[in-house]
Scaffold this motif. Structure first.
Motif, mmCIF file in Angstrom:
data_model
loop_
_atom_site.group_PDB
_atom_site.id
_atom_site.type_symbol
_atom_site.label_atom_id
_atom_site.label_comp_id
_atom_site.label_asym_id
_atom_site.label_seq_id
_atom_site.Cartn_x
_atom_site.Cartn_y
_atom_site.Cartn_z
ATOM 1 N N SER A 61 -29.972 -56.567 -10.340
ATOM 2 C CA SER A 61 -29.074 -57.409 -9.924
ATOM 3 C C SER A 61 -28.781 -57.205 -8.421
ATOM 4 C CB SER A 61 -27.905 -57.355 -10.897
ATOM 5 O OG SER A 61 -28.286 -57.858 -12.333
ATOM 6 N N ALA A 62 -28.314 -55.877 -8.275
ATOM 7 C CA ALA A 62 -28.198 -55.561 -6.494
ATOM 8 C C ALA A 62 -29.006 -55.771 -5.711
ATOM 9 C CB ALA A 62 -27.643 -53.991 -6.615
ATOM 10 N N ILE A 63 -30.265 -55.783 -5.982
ATOM 11 C CA ILE A 63 -31.515 -55.835 -5.245
ATOM 12 C C ILE A 63 -31.482 -57.478 -4.930
ATOM 13 C CG2 ILE A 63 -34.034 -55.875 -4.846
ATOM 14 C CD1 ILE A 63 -33.966 -53.244 -6.672
ATOM 15 N N ILE A 64 -31.367 -58.248 -5.933
ATOM 16 C CA ILE A 64 -31.682 -59.834 -5.683
ATOM 17 C C ILE A 64 -30.116 -60.103 -4.892
ATOM 18 C CG2 ILE A 64 -31.873 -61.863 -6.755
ATOM 19 C CD1 ILE A 64 -34.381 -60.183 -6.916
ATOM 20 N N GLY A 65 -28.987 -59.776 -5.273
ATOM 21 C CA GLY A 65 -27.930 -60.034 -4.831
ATOM 22 C C GLY A 65 -27.828 -59.699 -3.173
ATOM 23 N N ALA A 66 -28.769 -58.769 -2.997
ATOM 24 C CA ALA A 66 -28.502 -58.378 -1.505
ATOM 25 C C ALA A 66 -29.634 -59.161 -0.548
ATOM 26 C CB ALA A 66 -29.174 -56.805 -1.389
ATOM 27 N N GLY A 67 -30.124 -60.201 -1.260
ATOM 28 C CA GLY A 67 -30.896 -61.302 -0.593
ATOM 29 C C GLY A 67 -32.378 -60.559 -0.331
ATOM 30 N N ILE A 68 -32.912 -59.605 -0.938
ATOM 31 C CA ILE A 68 -34.051 -58.837 -0.975
ATOM 32 C C ILE A 68 -34.890 -59.849 -1.897
ATOM 33 C CG2 ILE A 68 -35.781 -57.033 -1.143
ATOM 34 C CD1 ILE A 68 -33.028 -55.203 -0.580
ATOM 35 N N PRO B 57 -38.354 -58.960 -3.366
ATOM 36 C CA PRO B 57 -39.492 -57.885 -3.275
ATOM 37 C C PRO B 57 -40.851 -58.802 -4.061
ATOM 38 C CG PRO B 57 -37.676 -57.108 -4.627
ATOM 39 C CD PRO B 57 -37.416 -58.232 -4.426
ATOM 40 N N ALA B 58 -42.044 -58.271 -3.593
ATOM 41 C CA ALA B 58 -43.206 -58.914 -4.181
ATOM 42 C C ALA B 58 -43.224 -58.578 -5.816
ATOM 43 C CB ALA B 58 -44.515 -58.295 -3.680
ATOM 44 N N ALA B 59 -42.593 -57.806 -6.133
ATOM 45 C CA ALA B 59 -42.401 -57.379 -7.721
ATOM 46 C C ALA B 59 -41.106 -56.407 -7.888
ATOM 47 C CB ALA B 59 -43.830 -56.608 -8.113
ATOM 48 N N ILE B 60 -40.730 -56.647 -9.035
ATOM 49 C CA ILE B 60 -39.660 -55.653 -9.645
ATOM 50 C C ILE B 60 -39.925 -55.557 -11.083
ATOM 51 C CG2 ILE B 60 -37.426 -55.210 -9.757
ATOM 52 C CD1 ILE B 60 -36.504 -56.979 -7.741
ATOM 53 N N GLU B 61 -40.339 -54.408 -11.368
ATOM 54 C CA GLU B 61 -40.899 -54.086 -12.974
ATOM 55 C C GLU B 61 -39.986 -53.207 -13.711
ATOM 56 O OE1 GLU B 61 -43.818 -55.883 -14.513
ATOM 57 O OE2 GLU B 61 -42.908 -57.429 -12.912
ATOM 58 N N MET B 62 -39.781 -52.981 -14.792
ATOM 59 C CA MET B 62 -39.011 -52.211 -15.661
ATOM 60 C C MET B 62 -39.585 -51.710 -16.902
ATOM 61 S SD MET B 62 -34.954 -52.075 -16.390
ATOM 62 C CE MET B 62 -34.320 -52.122 -14.839
ATOM 63 N N MET B 63 -39.573 -50.532 -17.081
ATOM 64 C CA MET B 63 -40.216 -50.223 -18.370
ATOM 65 C C MET B 63 -39.212 -49.203 -19.111
ATOM 66 S SD MET B 63 -44.064 -49.026 -17.292
ATOM 67 C CE MET B 63 -44.530 -48.169 -18.736
ATOM 68 N N ASP B 64 -38.912 -49.174 -20.389
ATOM 69 C CA ASP B 64 -37.993 -48.306 -21.358
ATOM 70 C C ASP B 64 -38.596 -47.195 -21.635
ATOM 71 O OD1 ASP B 64 -39.301 -49.246 -23.468
ATOM 72 O OD2 ASP B 64 -37.497 -50.116 -24.409
ATOM 73 N N ALA B 65 -37.773 -46.183 -22.171
ATOM 74 C CA ALA B 65 -38.229 -45.016 -22.512
ATOM 75 C C ALA B 65 -39.410 -44.985 -23.604
ATOM 76 C CB ALA B 65 -37.083 -44.247 -23.217
ATOM 77 N N LEU B 66 -39.291 -46.061 -24.268
ATOM 78 C CA LEU B 66 -40.481 -45.709 -25.502
ATOM 79 C C LEU B 66 -41.706 -46.513 -24.751
ATOM 80 C CD1 LEU B 66 -41.166 -45.569 -28.561
ATOM 81 C CD2 LEU B 66 -40.326 -47.909 -29.089
ATOM 82 N N SER B 67 -41.621 -47.186 -24.076
ATOM 83 C CA SER B 67 -43.052 -48.044 -23.210
ATOM 84 C C SER B 67 -43.430 -46.833 -22.273
ATOM 85 C CB SER B 67 -42.733 -49.304 -22.609
ATOM 86 O OG SER B 67 -41.705 -48.960 -21.637
ATOM 87 N N ILE B 68 -42.519 -46.018 -21.832
ATOM 88 C CA ILE B 68 -43.190 -45.012 -20.877
ATOM 89 C C ILE B 68 -43.858 -43.957 -21.792
ATOM 90 C CG2 ILE B 68 -42.319 -43.026 -19.400
ATOM 91 C CD1 ILE B 68 -39.734 -44.818 -18.593
ATOM 92 N N GLU B 69 -43.246 -43.577 -22.852
ATOM 93 C CA GLU B 69 -43.808 -42.510 -23.589
ATOM 94 C C GLU B 69 -45.230 -43.261 -24.091
ATOM 95 O OE1 GLU B 69 -43.417 -41.280 -28.370
ATOM 96 O OE2 GLU B 69 -41.886 -41.949 -27.339
#
Length: 482
Positions: free
Chosen positions: A236-243, A245-257
């Motif tokens: 939220s802060a990245i988008i709120g700053a007017g940036i 990005p080409a991509a913003i991806e997120m993975m949680d602990a289970l998907s990282i595992e």
């Protein structure tokens, strides 16, 4: 002789000398599902097509014998969009994989539908161009399927979806004509209607795509957070700053595992969530945005910055393999695809956790965080009685959460057969009837990928309104009502 048997006899004449007709029961099972293996149906017959003329001839035969047809590319779709018909023909376009023309002055390429997404970039990379849409399966997914599903990918936040990069399509219409849909044509945007229509309005046989210039600079950052809530606030802060990005991806602990088990991506140990942010554009702008990004991600306990393309690929490796990687930690799973406003991400993710606990079904979360496109992976053991049904319930409730929070039941995977029952959660009967009038204009015989997108197909010529009694297609066994 049944209509399908008569059709197959005639089909051998049409496909003689090019393509291949498959009727062997064992070989047919190769095509019984797409990337969403939860739904399966063995096709009545399969044709490996090699030209637009051949596809047009096959579709004309379908009209003559009343046989439904479904188009299939590489079969990587995740909504059952290419699920075949047991009483129909599956037209496979994977052998049509020529890059027909590259026009760099006009930043265009013309390709056949079987060309893989990544192959377009590889054809122009040395000249300083690339094809921007990048589904995670881009090494194997084909452009025809991308067009059918309006595929997106990690970089759709900045660059948009397939529809934003298609200039024209040659298509075989549901009655077997070959026509050109061009973005420059005056009048209604028929190309826009066709892209994302999930094969219900015809089959793409040639696609003109827009090429993009390779950006001057690219910076890829991996930020590891102790919790997914911290990661969400950073987004939220990245988008709120007017940036942007080409991509913003997120993975949680289970998907990282799962990713670690599959590809040893070496993400930071103990991360509750990782955020992958890619900045691109003019070098000076990227440098400025990177400085802002490091301040915004101050809560991250580790920040990695790729020093070269090899390190960039290493950061993306875990994310790109996430869907398949889940097979390492679960015997079966359902890949879901919904959208919520970015501001609703924390609340929706918390609700998904509650559903997981309530039903005893694990959910791994992988998502395009920048545009709120969730890809929850609902894990279950298909050998356990009732587990599949519980997983399906959780999957549906996640889509309900998306709609309740002002989102959508799909962001890029399409509706297909998997989510057609959820369309009434978003649209009224009048809305659905209006949409189906478009389908009827293209496909009055309801032969082009029938049974997809809409919960109950309307018959062309019906009077719109609430339907009374059993739909004739349901009564005849040609459609299923949920």
């Amino acid at each position: 002789m049944t209509p399908l048997a008569e059709f197959i006899t005639a089909l051998h004449g049409v496909a003689s000398g090019e393509g291949e007709v498959i009727t062997d029961p064992v070989r047919l099972r190769t095509y019984e599902c797409d990337g969403l293996t939860y739904h399966r149906a063995t096709p009545g017959v399969v044709v490996l097509a090699e030209s637009a003329a051949q596809i047009a001839a096959i579709v004309k035969l379908c009209n003559r014998y009343g046989v439904p047809f479904v188009a299939r590319g590489s079969g990587t779709g995740l909504s059952g969009g290419a699920l075949p018909r047991t009483d129909g023909v599956l037209i496979v376009t994977s052998k049509m994989r020529r890059v027909l023309e590259i026009d760099l002055p006009n930043r265009r390429a013309v390709v056949e539908p079987g060309v893989t997404n990544l192959a377009i970039t590889e054809a122009v990379r040395e000249q300083g161009y690339y094809y921007a849409p990048d589904p995670s399966s881009q090494q194997i997914c084909s452009i025809g399927g991308n067009v059918a599903e309006n595929s997106g990918g990690a970089h759709c936040l900045k660059y948009g979806f397939t529809v934003n990069h298609v200039e024209a399509c040659e298509i075989v219409t549901p009655d077997g004509d070959i026509v050109i849909l061009d973005r420059m044509d005056p009048g209604y945007d028929l190309l826009g209607a066709f892209v994302g229509s999930e094969g219900t309005l015809g089959i793409a046989t040639k696609v003109t795509v827009r090429l993009s210039r390779t950006p001057e600079a690219v910076t890829t950052v991996l930020a590891a957070f102790e919790s997914i809530e911290q990661g969400g606030r950073a987004v939220s802060a990245i988008i709120g700053a007017g940036i942007v990005p080409a991509a913003i991806e997120m993975m949680d602990a289970l998907s990282i595992e799962a990713a670690e088990a599959a590809v040893a991506c070496a993400y930071p140990e103990g991360a509750g969530a990782v955020l992958i942010v890619e900045l691109d554009g003019p070098a000076e702008a990227v440098e400025r945005q990177f400085a802002q990004l490091t301040e915004i991600c101050a809560q991250a306990f580790e920040l990695r910055v790729a020093a070269d393309p090899a390190e960039r690929a290493a950061i993306w490796k875990g994310r790109k393999s996430a869907f398949a990687a889940v097979g390492r930690i679960s015997p079966a799973y359902i890949v879901q695809d919904g959208v919520v406003p970015r501001t609703s991400l924390p609340a929706v993710l918390a609700s998904i956790d509650r559903l997981s606990a309530e039903y005893g079904i694990k959910v791994a979360n992988v998502f395009h965080a920048g545009d709120g496109n969730l890809h929850p992976l609902v894990l279950f053991d298909d050998a356990e009685p009732g587990a599949g049904e519980r997983a399906e319930t959780v999957s549906g409730k996640i889509l309900d959460l998306c709609v309740e929070n002002g989102g959508s039941i799909t962001g890029e995977h399409g509706v297909g057969v998997d989510k057609s029952r959820y369309m009434p959660r978003m649209f009224s009967d009048d809305d659905l009837d209006t949409m189906q009038l478009v389908r009827c204009a293209f496909d009055p015989g309801n032969l082009s990928n029938p049974g997809k997108v809409f919960p109950t197909p309307r018959l062309c010529g019906e009077v719109p309104g609430v339907r009374k009694g059993v739909h004739p297609l349901v009564e005849s066994g040609k459609a299923e009502q949920f």
